[in-house]
Design a protein around this motif. Structure first.
Motif, PDB file in Angstrom:
ATOM      1  N   MET A 199      39.317  26.521  28.730  1.00  0.00           N
ATOM      2  CA  MET A 199      38.847  25.631  27.701  1.00  0.00           C
ATOM      3  C   MET A 199      39.955  25.483  26.656  1.00  0.00           C
ATOM      4  N   ALA A 200      40.207  24.269  26.236  1.00  0.00           N
ATOM      5  CA  ALA A 200      41.197  24.005  25.191  1.00  0.00           C
ATOM      6  C   ALA A 200      40.611  24.408  23.843  1.00  0.00           C
ATOM      7  N   VAL A 201      41.343  25.264  23.124  1.00  0.00           N
ATOM      8  CA  VAL A 201      40.862  25.794  21.850  1.00  0.00           C
ATOM      9  C   VAL A 201      41.943  25.593  20.787  1.00  0.00           C
ATOM     10  N   GLU A 202      41.520  25.116  19.624  1.00  0.00           N
ATOM     11  CA  GLU A 202      42.402  25.022  18.465  1.00  0.00           C
ATOM     12  C   GLU A 202      41.944  26.043  17.440  1.00  0.00           C
ATOM     13  N   LEU A 203      42.883  26.803  16.896  1.00  0.00           N
ATOM     14  CA  LEU A 203      42.575  27.692  15.775  1.00  0.00           C
ATOM     15  C   LEU A 203      42.964  26.953  14.512  1.00  0.00           C
ATOM     16  N   ARG A 204      42.005  26.767  13.610  1.00  0.00           N
ATOM     17  CA  ARG A 204      42.241  26.052  12.361  1.00  0.00           C
ATOM     18  C   ARG A 204      41.959  26.970  11.185  1.00  0.00           C
ATOM     19  N   GLN A 205      42.811  26.891  10.172  1.00  0.00           N
ATOM     20  CA  GLN A 205      42.640  27.689   8.961  1.00  0.00           C
ATOM     21  C   GLN A 205      41.385  27.229   8.234  1.00  0.00           C
ATOM     22  N   ALA A 206      40.476  28.133   7.957  1.00  0.00           N
ATOM     23  CA  ALA A 206      39.250  27.795   7.233  1.00  0.00           C
ATOM     24  C   ALA A 206      39.619  27.290   5.843  1.00  0.00           C
ATOM     25  N   GLY A 207      39.005  26.205   5.433  1.00  0.00           N
ATOM     26  CA  GLY A 207      39.273  25.626   4.121  1.00  0.00           C
ATOM     27  C   GLY A 207      40.235  24.453   4.193  1.00  0.00           C
ATOM     28  N   SER A 208      41.404  24.663   4.775  1.00  0.00           N
ATOM     29  CA  SER A 208      42.399  23.591   4.839  1.00  0.00           C
ATOM     30  C   SER A 208      42.365  22.842   6.168  1.00  0.00           C
ATOM     31  N   GLU A 209      41.818  23.452   7.197  1.00  0.00           N
ATOM     32  CA  GLU A 209      41.756  22.916   8.563  1.00  0.00           C
ATOM     33  C   GLU A 209      43.143  22.686   9.164  1.00  0.00           C
ATOM     34  N   HIS A 210      44.152  23.364   8.626  1.00  0.00           N
ATOM     35  CA  HIS A 210      45.502  23.324   9.182  1.00  0.00           C
ATOM     36  C   HIS A 210      45.481  23.997  10.558  1.00  0.00           C
ATOM     37  N   VAL A 211      46.070  23.347  11.567  1.00  0.00           N
ATOM     38  CA  VAL A 211      46.085  23.908  12.924  1.00  0.00           C
ATOM     39  C   VAL A 211      47.092  25.056  12.983  1.00  0.00           C
ATOM     40  N   LEU A 212      46.602  26.236  13.360  1.00  0.00           N
ATOM     41  CA  LEU A 212      47.440  27.429  13.460  1.00  0.00           C
ATOM     42  C   LEU A 212      47.973  27.625  14.873  1.00  0.00           C
ATOM     43  N   HIS A 213      47.109  27.440  15.874  1.00  0.00           N
ATOM     44  CA  HIS A 213      47.483  27.634  17.276  1.00  0.00           C
ATOM     45  C   HIS A 213      46.649  26.709  18.154  1.00  0.00           C
ATOM     46  N   ARG A 214      47.228  26.354  19.282  1.00  0.00           N
ATOM     47  CA  ARG A 214      46.496  25.670  20.349  1.00  0.00           C
ATOM     48  C   ARG A 214      46.651  26.543  21.592  1.00  0.00           C
ATOM     49  N   LEU A 217      39.569  36.333  12.055  1.00  0.00           N
ATOM     50  CA  LEU A 217      38.118  36.424  12.096  1.00  0.00           C
ATOM     51  C   LEU A 217      37.587  35.013  12.299  1.00  0.00           C
ATOM     52  N   VAL A 218      36.765  34.809  13.318  1.00  0.00           N
ATOM     53  CA  VAL A 218      36.188  33.505  13.608  1.00  0.00           C
ATOM     54  C   VAL A 218      35.002  33.284  12.678  1.00  0.00           C
ATOM     55  N   LEU A 219      35.069  32.208  11.876  1.00  0.00           N
ATOM     56  CA  LEU A 219      34.001  31.900  10.933  1.00  0.00           C
ATOM     57  C   LEU A 219      33.062  30.818  11.444  1.00  0.00           C
ATOM     58  N   GLN A 220      33.595  29.876  12.226  1.00  0.00           N
ATOM     59  CA  GLN A 220      32.777  28.754  12.678  1.00  0.00           C
ATOM     60  C   GLN A 220      33.366  28.177  13.966  1.00  0.00           C
ATOM     61  N   ARG A 221      32.489  27.615  14.807  1.00  0.00           N
ATOM     62  CA  ARG A 221      32.914  26.906  16.023  1.00  0.00           C
ATOM     63  C   ARG A 221      32.530  25.447  15.898  1.00  0.00           C
ATOM     64  N   ARG A 222      33.430  24.571  16.287  1.00  0.00           N
ATOM     65  CA  ARG A 222      33.129  23.143  16.331  1.00  0.00           C
ATOM     66  C   ARG A 222      33.449  22.641  17.737  1.00  0.00           C
ATOM     67  N   HIS A 223      32.453  22.063  18.380  1.00  0.00           N
ATOM     68  CA  HIS A 223      32.629  21.565  19.740  1.00  0.00           C
ATOM     69  C   HIS A 223      33.082  20.117  19.726  1.00  0.00           C
ATOM     70  N   ARG A 224      33.927  19.771  20.675  1.00  0.00           N
ATOM     71  CA  ARG A 224      34.411  18.398  20.827  1.00  0.00           C
ATOM     72  C   ARG A 224      33.982  17.896  22.194  1.00  0.00           C
ATOM     73  N   TYR A 225      33.428  16.698  22.185  1.00  0.00           N
ATOM     74  CA  TYR A 225      32.929  16.101  23.419  1.00  0.00           C
ATOM     75  C   TYR A 225      33.668  14.812  23.731  1.00  0.00           C
ATOM     76  N   ARG A 226      33.682  14.463  25.027  1.00  0.00           N
ATOM     77  CA  ARG A 226      34.317  13.242  25.491  1.00  0.00           C
ATOM     78  C   ARG A 226      33.315  12.513  26.386  1.00  0.00           C
ATOM     79  N   LEU A 227      33.253  11.191  26.254  1.00  0.00           N
ATOM     80  CA  LEU A 227      32.355  10.382  27.071  1.00  0.00           C
ATOM     81  C   LEU A 227      33.064  10.037  28.369  1.00  0.00           C
ATOM     82  N   ARG A 228      32.493  10.488  29.488  1.00  0.00           N
ATOM     83  CA  ARG A 228      33.048  10.216  30.817  1.00  0.00           C
ATOM     84  C   ARG A 228      31.927   9.815  31.748  1.00  0.00           C
ATOM     85  N   GLY A 229      32.049   8.645  32.320  1.00  0.00           N
ATOM     86  CA  GLY A 229      31.045   8.188  33.282  1.00  0.00           C
ATOM     87  C   GLY A 229      29.657   8.092  32.673  1.00  0.00           C
TER      88      GLY A 229
END
Length: 112
Positions: free
Chosen positions: A1-16, A37-49
């Motif tokens: 699964m593709a995961v982005e780590l984002r800094q809480a508050g600024s949402e700056h991407v730290l790692h992919r 420390l993981v504070l929140q998860r946000r799911h991303r969806y794509r429309l296919r078929g």
């Protein structure tokens, strides 16, 4: 699964990165020698078929070393002694009485 780590508050991407098991909020994650420390998860969806499919996850994280007195308790991480009645039973806060710890040094330490 593709995961982005984002800094809480600024949402700056730290790692992919790619992870098989994406951690839930309240868990620690180590990436390239750094602890988060993981504070929140946000799911991303794509429309296919005509159907939505999970395409990735963004984890809102806080750079934080896992405390030495953290322990696995009731399917989650907690800081300090969860048997104390003042313990917050949280990965973020030990207790309101002596948040910096340790529990054994606290004059209010008492078993629930």
């Amino acid at each position: 699964m593709a995961v982005e780590l984002r800094q809480a508050g600024s949402e700056h991407v730290l790692h992919r990165l790619m992870l098989e098991d994406v951690p839930q909020p309240g868990r620690w994650l180590e990436v390239e020698g750094l602890s988060y420390l993981v504070l929140q998860r946000r799911h991303r969806y794509r429309l296919r078929g005509g159907r939505y499919q999970l395409s990735g996850v963004a984890l809102m994280v806080k750079a934080q070393k896992q405390p030495a007195d953290s322990r696995w308790w009731n399917d989650r991480w907690v800081i300090g002694d969860p048997s104390c009645r003042f313990n917050a039973r949280s990965p973020l806060l030990r207790c309101a009485v002596l948040p910096e710890g340790p529990c054994e040094r606290c004059s209010h330490y008492s078993l629930s």
